[in-house]
Design a protein around this motif. Structure first.
Motif, mmCIF file in Angstrom:
data_model
loop_
_atom_site.group_PDB
_atom_site.id
_atom_site.type_symbol
_atom_site.label_atom_id
_atom_site.label_comp_id
_atom_site.label_asym_id
_atom_site.label_seq_id
_atom_site.Cartn_x
_atom_site.Cartn_y
_atom_site.Cartn_z
ATOM 1 N N PHE A 24 66.830 -16.889 3.294
ATOM 2 C CA PHE A 24 67.270 -17.384 1.993
ATOM 3 C C PHE A 24 67.630 -18.866 2.081
ATOM 4 O O PHE A 24 67.221 -19.682 1.252
ATOM 5 C CB PHE A 24 68.491 -16.554 1.576
ATOM 6 N N SER B 246 63.159 -8.961 5.419
ATOM 7 C CA SER B 246 64.107 -9.448 6.425
ATOM 8 C C SER B 246 64.992 -8.305 6.895
ATOM 9 O O SER B 246 65.460 -7.495 6.088
ATOM 10 C CB SER B 246 64.975 -10.558 5.805
ATOM 11 N N THR C 190 75.965 -19.186 3.239
ATOM 12 C CA THR C 190 75.323 -19.883 2.112
ATOM 13 C C THR C 190 76.187 -19.799 0.860
ATOM 14 O O THR C 190 76.262 -20.745 0.084
ATOM 15 C CB THR C 190 73.919 -19.301 1.801
ATOM 16 N N SER D 289 71.153 -11.951 7.322
ATOM 17 C CA SER D 289 70.669 -11.823 5.943
ATOM 18 C C SER D 289 70.469 -13.162 5.241
ATOM 19 O O SER D 289 69.709 -13.260 4.296
ATOM 20 C CB SER D 289 71.648 -10.975 5.132
ATOM 21 N N GLY D 290 71.152 -14.203 5.716
ATOM 22 C CA GLY D 290 71.073 -15.467 4.992
ATOM 23 C C GLY D 290 70.020 -16.423 5.504
ATOM 24 O O GLY D 290 69.687 -17.405 4.830
ATOM 25 N N GLY E 263 67.353 -18.290 -8.544
ATOM 26 C CA GLY E 263 66.835 -18.075 -7.193
ATOM 27 C C GLY E 263 65.676 -17.098 -7.166
ATOM 28 O O GLY E 263 64.969 -16.998 -6.180
ATOM 29 N N GLY F 63 77.381 -15.256 9.086
ATOM 30 C CA GLY F 63 76.609 -14.376 8.211
ATOM 31 C C GLY F 63 76.491 -12.946 8.695
ATOM 32 O O GLY F 63 76.434 -12.018 7.890
ATOM 33 N N SER G 174 64.583 -4.254 3.400
ATOM 34 C CA SER G 174 65.436 -5.240 2.739
ATOM 35 C C SER G 174 64.736 -6.582 2.720
ATOM 36 O O SER G 174 63.801 -6.830 3.477
ATOM 37 C CB SER G 174 66.787 -5.349 3.456
ATOM 38 N N GLN G 175 65.204 -7.411 1.808
ATOM 39 C CA GLN G 175 64.660 -8.761 1.680
ATOM 40 C C GLN G 175 65.779 -9.761 1.911
ATOM 41 O O GLN G 175 66.955 -9.426 1.755
ATOM 42 C CB GLN G 175 64.031 -8.928 0.282
ATOM 43 N N THR G 176 65.407 -10.959 2.289
ATOM 44 C CA THR G 176 66.428 -11.952 2.631
ATOM 45 C C THR G 176 67.280 -12.230 1.397
ATOM 46 O O THR G 176 66.769 -12.305 0.278
ATOM 47 C CB THR G 176 65.785 -13.227 3.201
ATOM 48 N N GLN G 177 68.582 -12.364 1.586
ATOM 49 C CA GLN G 177 69.452 -12.327 0.399
ATOM 50 C C GLN G 177 70.565 -13.354 0.393
ATOM 51 O O GLN G 177 71.390 -13.361 -0.514
ATOM 52 C CB GLN G 177 70.069 -10.936 0.308
ATOM 53 N N GLY G 178 70.643 -14.227 1.364
ATOM 54 C CA GLY G 178 71.816 -15.096 1.442
ATOM 55 C C GLY G 178 72.857 -14.439 2.323
ATOM 56 O O GLY G 178 72.707 -13.288 2.726
ATOM 57 N N CYS G 179 73.872 -15.190 2.654
ATOM 58 C CA CYS G 179 74.919 -14.656 3.517
ATOM 59 C C CYS G 179 76.228 -15.311 3.120
ATOM 60 O O CYS G 179 76.262 -16.161 2.240
ATOM 61 C CB CYS G 179 74.608 -14.941 4.985
ATOM 62 N N GLN H 183 70.029 -9.764 -4.509
ATOM 63 C CA GLN H 183 68.620 -10.149 -4.565
ATOM 64 C C GLN H 183 67.754 -8.888 -4.551
ATOM 65 O O GLN H 183 67.654 -8.225 -5.540
ATOM 66 C CB GLN H 183 68.228 -11.119 -3.442
ATOM 67 N N GLN H 184 67.132 -8.579 -3.421
ATOM 68 C CA GLN H 184 66.272 -7.384 -3.308
ATOM 69 C C GLN H 184 65.348 -7.250 -4.517
ATOM 70 O O GLN H 184 65.384 -6.250 -5.249
ATOM 71 C CB GLN H 184 67.108 -6.095 -3.130
ATOM 72 N N PRO H 185 64.497 -8.249 -4.746
ATOM 73 C CA PRO H 185 63.643 -8.200 -5.936
ATOM 74 C C PRO H 185 62.717 -6.990 -5.972
ATOM 75 O O PRO H 185 62.273 -6.600 -7.051
ATOM 76 C CB PRO H 185 62.854 -9.512 -5.853
ATOM 77 N N PHE H 186 62.446 -6.370 -4.835
ATOM 78 C CA PHE H 186 61.517 -5.224 -4.879
ATOM 79 C C PHE H 186 62.072 -4.106 -5.750
ATOM 80 O O PHE H 186 61.330 -3.449 -6.475
ATOM 81 C CB PHE H 186 61.174 -4.715 -3.460
ATOM 82 N N LYS I 71 77.618 -7.684 4.928
ATOM 83 C CA LYS I 71 76.534 -7.709 3.946
ATOM 84 C C LYS I 71 77.084 -8.012 2.559
ATOM 85 O O LYS I 71 76.325 -8.276 1.634
ATOM 86 C CB LYS I 71 75.803 -6.362 3.932
ATOM 87 N N ALA J 114 60.857 -12.393 0.717
ATOM 88 C CA ALA J 114 60.523 -12.220 2.130
ATOM 89 C C ALA J 114 61.271 -11.045 2.747
ATOM 90 O O ALA J 114 62.489 -10.914 2.619
ATOM 91 C CB ALA J 114 60.828 -13.504 2.894
#
Lengths: 507, 449
Positions: free
Chosen positions: B39, B64, A54, B35-36, A429, A174, A46-51, A407-410, A178, B62
């Motif tokens: 970001f 995470s 945010t 998760s945040g 973003g 956060g 996973s990639q960082t995505q906000g919570c 998010q998860q751009p991959f 999810k 990134a």
């Protein structure tokens, strides 16, 4: 619906079965949602995505005459830095005297982690009230105080009589979910508990019986609709929707974004609550119905001709204004259709991929289809029941690829590389990531552009024409700045790293 | 006890480390946190550092672990190991660094347990804890560098006479870090030194790996990067000096002399370079001599900035531009008992050529600057003739914009956050940086012409 007795709202995975990880076709995701099995999947990469912290700020930072307190270590809420200038500009479109964006961090350090952060929170509340003299102090509670068990409600109870501002707690740690959209429930939870009460008398009060006044008031209340705006809306969006509802002789009040405490005081003086985005509003307006008996409409977002018409019809039906609505829709539709015709010729046969929040993504897909685009793929932050009505506006999307991923751009990059669309429409973003695939990119929303209503369709169309006419910037970036993924990733299924229900529950 | 902060001008330790990793080539962060976290700090820095952007694998790219309640209850080490495994599968990098957020530190995850499983991965996977309740981005930068020097920099290398390392400009917090580093590599090159700065233009990761062959570490800061300099000395035995960030000709000449002295470079060589640089610098500065004097472009100045910039900027506008700085607010989050840092920084305001001595205050709060104005300048008591603090220029961050509007003074943003301008390869330090700074400053006064 009534969750107000608890300190925090339930997370959306539990309340709505919200899914955050799914890959398949539209047909498949709709089926899974109806079966109620969307909410258990997860990812092994996973990639960082906000919570939810945010995302809560997306509403909180729009509030006028408010100071927020980021209750947590010094970094929590730093994302507001990106909004410092814009926030003031956009607030001033609603109130020319509006101040900018003010927040305090309780700056919790190691000793606070051990001893608790309540004392620092008290100091911050007192300072905010004295220094800024706001109408509202909004406390966003992050992971650390949630884990160490700071009793924020007790602190508020203790200080509410001491300070002039209304103190609104937003419990948005956060790590609790999810499904970031729980953030909306967190903010509304605080607003419902602290800011909404039975209507108080307005300044125009007279302490005498006055039949005419009472009749006028009742008339006003029966023609006023609260339209629940979203932080991603522009002032132009608001004015466009107001234009349409005014044409039906309705009076519009926008809430909660860019509101001040007064707007919430009068929220009950209305005949109907209208959602623009179910995923944003349902917690608030279902509570208003339960607690104060105000009816609501949650249906679609007024983006795209069919969705606008549907949205208007639902409202008109409530007020028995169907005829007027049909006349309005017919006139608007005709004028827009004619204006779009020359643009459509240029888009015929082109293809598009749309990513972002579920409701925006699907309604924007309608706009794109209307313009002649074929939709190749969709990507939504999360998935729940609120998009179901929008499918009626779409032609033949059953087999279109749909990814559920915040998010998860991959996953997105892999999909876009396979599908090779001519246009990418995406959430803000991730611009630098999408740019590296060399496509023209239309932001899915924007606080300085018109997207909603009939005007919004035309604006999007002419912007797409402009964006597609020259996207050398992104082509140059793509040619010279690599994405970080290994070649082998593109050969794999984009949903390789989604863990199934079984894997999640056992491991 | 530390206090709350009104609009912090930095993010957290995780943020400082993450942005520093973004500034290293082909280096892949693996964030072990909620998760945040990534970001939040990326978005803050992307905008606040003059639009730094996500880079190769920062921002929402990134990796995470996005831990949730389950990991908080049962521990996150297994989830981290899974995430490292998948990151190595997907993301193409030369160095992978695990950094941490508050939650996993509070539950006591030992990230080295997870990274140790990848000892045979063929690429380094390093564990560097960066809990944010232990500091701001500045500390995060220091934590990251300390970790890299311990775990990544090869030990036991021969010190080479003309090799130095230079750091102390935290990427992102110093919005000009990259342009500045280019300028210092150039200048040190001129006195015969090969400087590695790790985050500079075109520098390969091998500079970080081979850093221990330096004979001196130069820390361009009175406060940032000092702990990592100590770690470096402890692990690799390299001595270090700490010097203030030099802006403009006078300060930069002194910087070159200090470095030359520490490395016993002959005076004559250094003075020759300084003479050449000075000649070039003043050839440009001379262009301004007409408009400066014809239009009376001397100004009072109020300066807000971090411990690197505030003293050097104040001295530059005083001793080089002939301005009158009246108030300087240093915005770092210094511990209340940190009298040593305060004393060091205060000493930077002594011995100026101009003999000007501005009021200096230490305050983290964005709303504080205005409160010190009456202490720096006698307020108007409704006198018939009032000697006001005008004409005035504000030098600071975008947080000073409201004050600038209130005082009707131009604002030049050079400290974090600067969301109102784009920074690419500009430098504000050294000789070239002094010129760019000067050009921007006077341009701000001439926009109406």
């Amino acid at each position: 619906m009534d969750y107000l007795k608890s300190k925090t709202p339930p997370v959306r995975e539990d309340r709505l079965g919200t899914g955050v990880a799914f890959g398949g076709t539209v047909q498949e995701v709709r089926h899974a949602q109806k079966e109620g099995c969307l909410n258990l999947a997860s990812r092994s990469f996973s990639q960082t995505q906000g919570c939810q912290f945010t995302l809560s700020l997306a509403i909180i930072n729009t509030m006028r005459n408010a100071v927020s307190i980021m209750h947590g270590p010094v970094g929590c809420g730093a994302i507001s830095i990106g909004n410092v200038g814009q926030s003031q500009t956009f607030k001033r479109l609603r109130d020319p005297k509006a101040e900018g964006l003010f927040w305090l961090s309780t700056n919790l350090t190691e000793s606070d982690v051990i001893n608790g952060g309540e004392e620092k929170l008290r100091e911050a509340i007192r300072y905010a009230d004295k220094e800024f003299q706001p109408e509202m102090i909004i406390i966003a509670v992050s992971c650390v105080p949630a884990l160490i068990g700071d009793d924020v409600d007790a602190v508020i109870q203790e200080l509410q009589d001491e300070v002039a501002a209304k103190i609104v707690p937003v419990q948005c740690a956060g790590f609790k979910t999810k499904a970031m959209a729980t953030a909306y429930d967190d903010v509304y939870h605080g607003i419902l508990r602290q800011l909404i009460s039975h209507p108080i008398r307005r300044e125009d009060r007279q302490v005498v019986p006055d039949d005419l006044r009472d009749v006028q008031r009742r008339y006003r209340d029966t023609r006023t609709v609260n339209v629940l705006n979203v932080g991603t809306m522009s002032r132009a969006d608001e004015l466009e929707l107001e234009r349409l509802l005014t044409a039906l002789e309705l009076k519009v009040r926008y809430l909660p974004c860019f509101s001040d405490a007064d707007d919430f005081r009068y929220v009950l003086e209305s005949a109907l609550n209208v959602s623009i985005c179910g995923t944003h509003d349902d917690y608030f307006i279902k509570h208003l119905e339960t607690l104060y008996n105000i009816p609501f409409i949650i249906d679609t977002m007024p983006v795209g001709r069919r969705n606008i018409a549907r949205w208007l019809r639902k409202i008109a039906e409530h007020f028995d204004l169907q005829e007027q609505a049909e006349r309005l829709i017919a006139a608007e539709d005709k004028a827009l259709d004619e204006a779009l015709e020359p643009l459509r010729a240029q888009f015929r046969g082109k293809t598009a991929f749309v990513g972002g929040g579920e409701v925006r993504v699907l309604t924007t897909a309608e706009v794109l289809q209307d313009l002649g685009f074929r939709i190749l793929g969709l990507k939504v932050h999360h998935y729940d029941e609120f998009v179901e009505p929008i499918y009626e506006s779409l032609d033949d999307v059953d087999d279109v690829v749909l990814a559920v991923s915040a998010q998860q751009p991959f996953e997105q990059i892999n999909l876009v590389k396979r599908l090779q669309p001519d246009l990418y429409v995406g959430h803000v973003g991730g611009g630098n990531i999408s740019a590296k695939q060399g496509l023209p990119l239309l932001p899915l929303f924007g606080p300085t552009f018109l997207y909603m209503g009939y005007g919004g369709v035309y604006e999007m169309a002419r912007r797409i024409q402009r964006l597609m006419s020259n996207y050398q910037f992104n082509k140059k970036i793509a040619a010279h700045c690599p994405l970080p993924y290994r070649e082998s990733w593109y050969a794999k299924d984009p949903f390789t790293y989604i863990k199934t229900e079984l894997e999640v529950s056992t491991g | 006890m530390s206090k709350f902060i009104d609009r912090p001008r930095y993010t957290c330790a995780l943020g400082g480390a993450l942005i520093a990793l973004r500034a290293l080539p082909r280096t892949i962060p693996i964030i072990h946190a909620s998760s945040g976290c990534g970001f939040n700090v990326s978005n803050a820095t992307t905008a606040g550092a003059g639009y730094l952007g996500g880079g190769y694998c920062g921002g929402t790219s990134a990796s995470s672990t996005n831990v949730v309640e389950r990991e908080i209850v049962f521990g996150g080490e297994e989830r981290l190991a899974e995430q490292i495994q998948t990151t190595l599968e997907i993301i193409d990098g030369d160095l992978y660094v695990v950094i941490t957020g508050c939650m996993v530190e509070m539950i006591g995850d030992d990230i080295s347990v997870s990274t140790n499983k990848f000892a045979a991965a063929g690429v380094p996977v390093l564990p560097i804890p960066t809990p944010s309740f232990r500091g701001t981005s500045y500390e995060g930068y220091d934590m990251l560098l300390s970790g890299l020097f311990r775990l990544y920099t090869t030990k036991g290398r021969q010190h080479r006479k003309n090799r130095v390392n230079l750091w102390g400009l935290p990427p992102g917090q110093d919005i000009f870090y990259k342009g500045n580093l280019t300028e210092f590599r150039r200048l040190l090159g001129r006195i015969g030194l090969d400087a590695y700065t790790f985050f500079g233009e075109g520098e390969p990761l091998s500079n970080l790996q081979n850093a221990a062959d330096a004979s001196l570490n130069i820390i361009l800061s009175d406060t940032y990067g000092l702990k990592s300099a100590e770690v470096f000395e402890e692990v690799h035995g390299t001595p270090w000096i700490s010097v203030p960030l030099p802006i403009g000709a006078s300060q930069t000449a002194n910087f070159l002399r200090t470095v030359a002295q520490a490395l016993k470079i002959p005076d004559a060589e250094v003075e020759q370079v300084i003479a050449e640089e000075d000649a070039r610098y003043y050839d440009y500065m001379e262009r301004l001599a007409d408009i400066y004097n014809d239009a009376d472009l001397q100004r009072y100045a109020v300066i807000t900035g971090d411990a690197n910039y505030a003293p050097s900027v104040a001295r530059f506008v005083s001793d080089d531009l002939g301005w009158v700085p009246r108030l300087v607010v240093i915005t770092d989050s210094l511990e209340p008992d940190d009298t040593e840092s305060r004393a060091t920084l205060l000493a930077r305001f002594e011995g100026w050529e101009s003999d000007i001595r501005p009021e200096v205050r230490f305050d983290t709060d964005a709303s504080a600057v205005v409160k010190y104005l009456p202490e720096a300048w006698e307020p108007n008591h409704n006198e018939r003739y009032y000697n006001s603090l005008t004409p005035l220029v504000l030098i600071g961050s975008v947080f000073e914009r409201d004050l600038a509007i209130k005082l009707n003074a131009p604002l030049l943003t050079l400290s974090f956050p600067a969301t109102n301008r784009v920074i690419l390869n500009q430098a504000y330090a050294g000789y070239n940086g002094g010129l760019t700074f000067m050009a921007d400053l006077f341009s701000a006064l001439l926009v109406g012409r």
